[in-house]
Design a protein around this motif. Structure first.
Motif, PDB file in Angstrom:
ATOM      1  N   LYS A  57      10.087  -9.845  13.622  1.00  0.00           N
ATOM      2  CA  LYS A  57      10.351  -8.404  13.578  1.00  0.00           C
ATOM      3  C   LYS A  57      11.725  -8.021  14.145  1.00  0.00           C
ATOM      4  O   LYS A  57      12.468  -7.283  13.504  1.00  0.00           O
ATOM      5  CB  LYS A  57       9.239  -7.659  14.328  1.00  0.00           C
ATOM      6  CG  LYS A  57       9.261  -6.166  14.143  1.00  0.00           C
ATOM      7  CD  LYS A  57       8.453  -5.778  12.918  1.00  0.00           C
ATOM      8  CE  LYS A  57       8.384  -4.276  12.758  1.00  0.00           C
ATOM      9  NZ  LYS A  57       7.071  -3.824  12.345  1.00  0.00           N
ATOM     10  N   PRO A  58      12.094  -8.499  15.359  1.00  0.00           N
ATOM     11  CA  PRO A  58      13.388  -8.078  15.915  1.00  0.00           C
ATOM     12  C   PRO A  58      14.589  -8.538  15.084  1.00  0.00           C
ATOM     13  O   PRO A  58      15.649  -7.930  15.147  1.00  0.00           O
ATOM     14  CB  PRO A  58      13.427  -8.747  17.301  1.00  0.00           C
ATOM     15  CG  PRO A  58      12.027  -9.096  17.606  1.00  0.00           C
ATOM     16  CD  PRO A  58      11.355  -9.358  16.294  1.00  0.00           C
ATOM     17  N   HIS A  59      14.442  -9.600  14.323  1.00  0.00           N
ATOM     18  CA  HIS A  59      15.587 -10.161  13.600  1.00  0.00           C
ATOM     19  C   HIS A  59      15.387 -10.183  12.083  1.00  0.00           C
ATOM     20  O   HIS A  59      16.021 -10.959  11.384  1.00  0.00           O
ATOM     21  CB  HIS A  59      15.889 -11.575  14.125  1.00  0.00           C
ATOM     22  CG  HIS A  59      16.094 -11.617  15.602  1.00  0.00           C
ATOM     23  ND1 HIS A  59      15.284 -12.316  16.463  1.00  0.00           N
ATOM     24  CD2 HIS A  59      17.023 -10.987  16.373  1.00  0.00           C
ATOM     25  CE1 HIS A  59      15.693 -12.119  17.702  1.00  0.00           C
ATOM     26  NE2 HIS A  59      16.733 -11.313  17.688  1.00  0.00           N
ATOM     27  N   PHE A  60      14.481  -9.321  11.617  1.00  0.00           N
ATOM     28  CA  PHE A  60      14.203  -9.238  10.185  1.00  0.00           C
ATOM     29  C   PHE A  60      15.489  -8.903   9.424  1.00  0.00           C
ATOM     30  O   PHE A  60      15.822  -9.543   8.421  1.00  0.00           O
ATOM     31  CB  PHE A  60      13.129  -8.157   9.966  1.00  0.00           C
ATOM     32  CG  PHE A  60      12.566  -8.089   8.578  1.00  0.00           C
ATOM     33  CD1 PHE A  60      12.529  -9.203   7.745  1.00  0.00           C
ATOM     34  CD2 PHE A  60      12.018  -6.893   8.095  1.00  0.00           C
ATOM     35  CE1 PHE A  60      11.978  -9.132   6.463  1.00  0.00           C
ATOM     36  CE2 PHE A  60      11.462  -6.815   6.831  1.00  0.00           C
ATOM     37  CZ  PHE A  60      11.448  -7.920   6.015  1.00  0.00           C
ATOM     38  N   ALA A  61      16.238  -7.914   9.941  1.00  0.00           N
ATOM     39  CA  ALA A  61      17.463  -7.484   9.267  1.00  0.00           C
ATOM     40  C   ALA A  61      18.537  -8.569   9.268  1.00  0.00           C
ATOM     41  O   ALA A  61      19.430  -8.586   8.428  1.00  0.00           O
ATOM     42  CB  ALA A  61      18.005  -6.215   9.911  1.00  0.00           C
ATOM     43  N   MET A  62      18.425  -9.505  10.234  1.00  0.00           N
ATOM     44  CA  MET A  62      19.388 -10.602  10.298  1.00  0.00           C
ATOM     45  C   MET A  62      18.929 -11.783   9.455  1.00  0.00           C
ATOM     46  O   MET A  62      19.560 -12.840   9.444  1.00  0.00           O
ATOM     47  CB  MET A  62      19.574 -11.053  11.752  1.00  0.00           C
ATOM     48  CG  MET A  62      20.232  -9.975  12.614  1.00  0.00           C
ATOM     49  SD  MET A  62      20.350 -10.489  14.358  1.00  0.00           S
ATOM     50  CE  MET A  62      21.653 -11.713  14.255  1.00  0.00           C
ATOM     51  N   GLY A  63      17.801 -11.604   8.785  1.00  0.00           N
ATOM     52  CA  GLY A  63      17.331 -12.642   7.874  1.00  0.00           C
ATOM     53  C   GLY A  63      16.438 -13.687   8.499  1.00  0.00           C
ATOM     54  O   GLY A  63      16.297 -14.785   7.973  1.00  0.00           O
ATOM     55  N   MET A  64      15.823 -13.357   9.647  1.00  0.00           N
ATOM     56  CA  MET A  64      14.931 -14.335  10.267  1.00  0.00           C
ATOM     57  C   MET A  64      13.563 -14.265   9.581  1.00  0.00           C
ATOM     58  O   MET A  64      12.670 -13.513   9.981  1.00  0.00           O
ATOM     59  CB  MET A  64      14.797 -14.101  11.775  1.00  0.00           C
ATOM     60  CG  MET A  64      14.007 -15.217  12.460  1.00  0.00           C
ATOM     61  SD  MET A  64      14.293 -15.272  14.217  1.00  0.00           S
ATOM     62  CE  MET A  64      13.008 -16.448  14.704  1.00  0.00           C
ATOM     63  N   VAL A  65      13.437 -15.086   8.555  1.00  0.00           N
ATOM     64  CA  VAL A  65      12.215 -15.134   7.739  1.00  0.00           C
ATOM     65  C   VAL A  65      11.945 -16.579   7.331  1.00  0.00           C
ATOM     66  O   VAL A  65      12.846 -17.415   7.362  1.00  0.00           O
ATOM     67  CB  VAL A  65      12.346 -14.265   6.461  1.00  0.00           C
ATOM     68  CG1 VAL A  65      12.602 -12.802   6.814  1.00  0.00           C
ATOM     69  CG2 VAL A  65      13.443 -14.786   5.536  1.00  0.00           C
TER      70      VAL A  65
END
Ligand SMILES: [Cu+2]
Length: 143
Positions: free
Chosen positions: A101-109
């Protein structure tokens, strides 16, 4: 194979898994072995129904949860807290999209394919930031 489990989730996992089910570890990292920032490693896992995925909090500040709608029909979503190491046993065949969740925008998936899985048409129906979508698409290329 006998394993030692410590959490309630894991106990549920143990009871729900077959004798040959495996536990696959996924590290939550600030920096991957290829130098990429904010990653799950491995970013793609091919699992068999009944296998358990263990999310290891190798670095702080991450969590693992299923992206909105990114799971097979009939499967149960999971959501770990920040810094929580969760173990989830996946019994429904299909594709699971996992996000931090905290790094979703940074592509942590990352992507888990269970059994004989195809990419669902509505996989990207929810809000997916561009960097996350890019990495998901790369991961889905393994199918
Ligand atoms: Cu993260």
């Amino acid at each position: 194979m006998i394993r030692t489990f410590t959490t309630g989730l894991a106990l549920a996992a143990l009871m729900g898994s077959g004798a040959l089910a495996e536990t696959i570890e996924v590290q939550m990292l600030n920096k991957g072995s290829d130098g990429a920032r904010m990653v799950f490693e491995p970013a793609f896992v091919q699992a068999a129904p009944g296998d358990t995925i263990k999310f290891v909090a190798a670095d702080k500040g991450h969590n693992a949860e299923v992206g909105k709608g990114m799971l097979p029909g009939g499967a149960e979503a999971f959501k770990g807290k920040i810094n929580e190491e969760i173990e989830v046993t996946l019994t429904e065949e299909g594709v699971y999209g996992v996000i931090c969740k905290p790094h979703f925008a940074m592509g942590m998936v990352m992507t888990i394919a269970v059994g004989d899985a195809d990419v669902p048409e509505d996989f990207f129906a929810g809000r997916v930031p561009p960097k996350a979508k890019e990495r998901f698409q790369e991961q889905l290329g393994n199918l």
